[in-house]
Enzyme design. Structure first.
Site, PDB file in Angstrom:
ATOM      1  N   HIS A  79     -19.729  10.506 -44.068  1.00 31.54           N
ATOM      2  CA  HIS A  79     -19.321  10.059 -42.731  1.00 31.54           C
ATOM      3  C   HIS A  79     -18.976  11.240 -41.842  1.00 31.54           C
ATOM      4  O   HIS A  79     -18.867  12.375 -42.301  1.00 31.54           O
ATOM      5  CB  HIS A  79     -18.134   9.075 -42.799  1.00 31.54           C
ATOM      6  CG  HIS A  79     -16.838   9.663 -43.260  1.00 31.54           C
ATOM      7  ND1 HIS A  79     -16.419   9.632 -44.574  1.00 31.54           N
ATOM      8  CD2 HIS A  79     -15.837  10.302 -42.586  1.00 31.54           C
ATOM      9  CE1 HIS A  79     -15.230  10.217 -44.675  1.00 31.54           C
ATOM     10  NE2 HIS A  79     -14.855  10.636 -43.485  1.00 31.54           N
ATOM     11  N   GLU A 130     -15.888   7.627 -38.518  1.00 29.80           N
ATOM     12  CA  GLU A 130     -14.438   7.445 -38.619  1.00 29.80           C
ATOM     13  C   GLU A 130     -13.826   7.917 -37.304  1.00 29.80           C
ATOM     14  O   GLU A 130     -14.255   8.928 -36.733  1.00 29.80           O
ATOM     15  CB  GLU A 130     -13.890   8.306 -39.774  1.00 29.80           C
ATOM     16  CG  GLU A 130     -12.379   8.198 -39.958  1.00 29.80           C
ATOM     17  CD  GLU A 130     -11.848   9.059 -41.115  1.00 29.80           C
ATOM     18  OE1 GLU A 130     -12.568   9.977 -41.567  1.00 29.80           O
ATOM     19  OE2 GLU A 130     -10.709   8.813 -41.555  1.00 29.80           O
TER      20      GLU A 130
END
Lengths: 134, 134
Positions: A79, A130
């Site tokens: 991520h 995120e």
């Protein structure tokens, strides 16, 4: 809304081997392993001049990166984390635009002790994003 | 050896849609699409405070990201690019350590007009690393 790129996270099958490779072969500064049992990972930070690369190894039975490593046994980029000023404001604006926030939509305390949320990768070209309030 | 993180590159199936999503939904500054026929991609840059995210769409028949998008039709993070001061010195030091440099091992002129090399993802936990001399 998007602030700095806080980090890029890479899931690795063997943290010690990966950390040593970044240290010895790429000449990077790498922190000591930090076990985060609440997050199901052990992490090191590869410090580069303008951001950091996090190397993550699963910790415990219910690690959030276990399934990823089953699909990608050699590891892979997991991520990207961007900073936001106000995570609730960011979440609300995203949801109005149809973006799916993972989990129950409430920020959790992330690996750095700050509130975080994850956005559905299907809403961003297969990229797990995120958001971290800094 | 590792300098700044120059960019993270994401392969996307539809550049216009992806760029608009970063602009409208994430509130980011996104440059206009730039066709790079020599590199087989059309690219936009999402400018964040400390680095950039590149969105790449295949261009032409022999795009280097076509196979990736066949495997990942929704898109995904394709590579990370770190800056180095001297790419030949970096390459030689990496090869001494057994790292495989893709292609014939000679730097090519990258999308930013600077010399670049790619390192084998199997040598870095499934992560395709680009080095760019700045």
């Amino acid at each position: 809304m998007l602030g700095r790129l806080n980090h890029v996270a890479i899931a690795v099958p063997d943290l010690e081997v990966a950390a040593e490779r970044y240290r010895a072969v790429l000449g990077a500064t790498v922190t000591e392993p930090q076990a985060l049992p609440d997050h199901g990972v052990t992490v090191v930070f590869v410090e580069v001049a303008n951001t950091k690369t996090e190397l993550l190894e699963p910790l415990g039975e219910a690690s959030p990166i276990a399934a990823f490593l089953e699909k990608n046994p050699a590891g892979g980029i997991h991520h990207m984390c961007y900073e936001v000023e106000d995570i609730i404001e960011a979440r609300d604006a995203l949801q109005v635009n149809g973006v799916r926030v993972l989990g129950d939509g409430e920020p959790k305390t992330g690996a750095h002790g700050k509130p975080v949320l994850f956005l559905h990768p299907k809403d961003f070209d297969g990229t797990l994003i995120e958001l971290e309030q800094v």
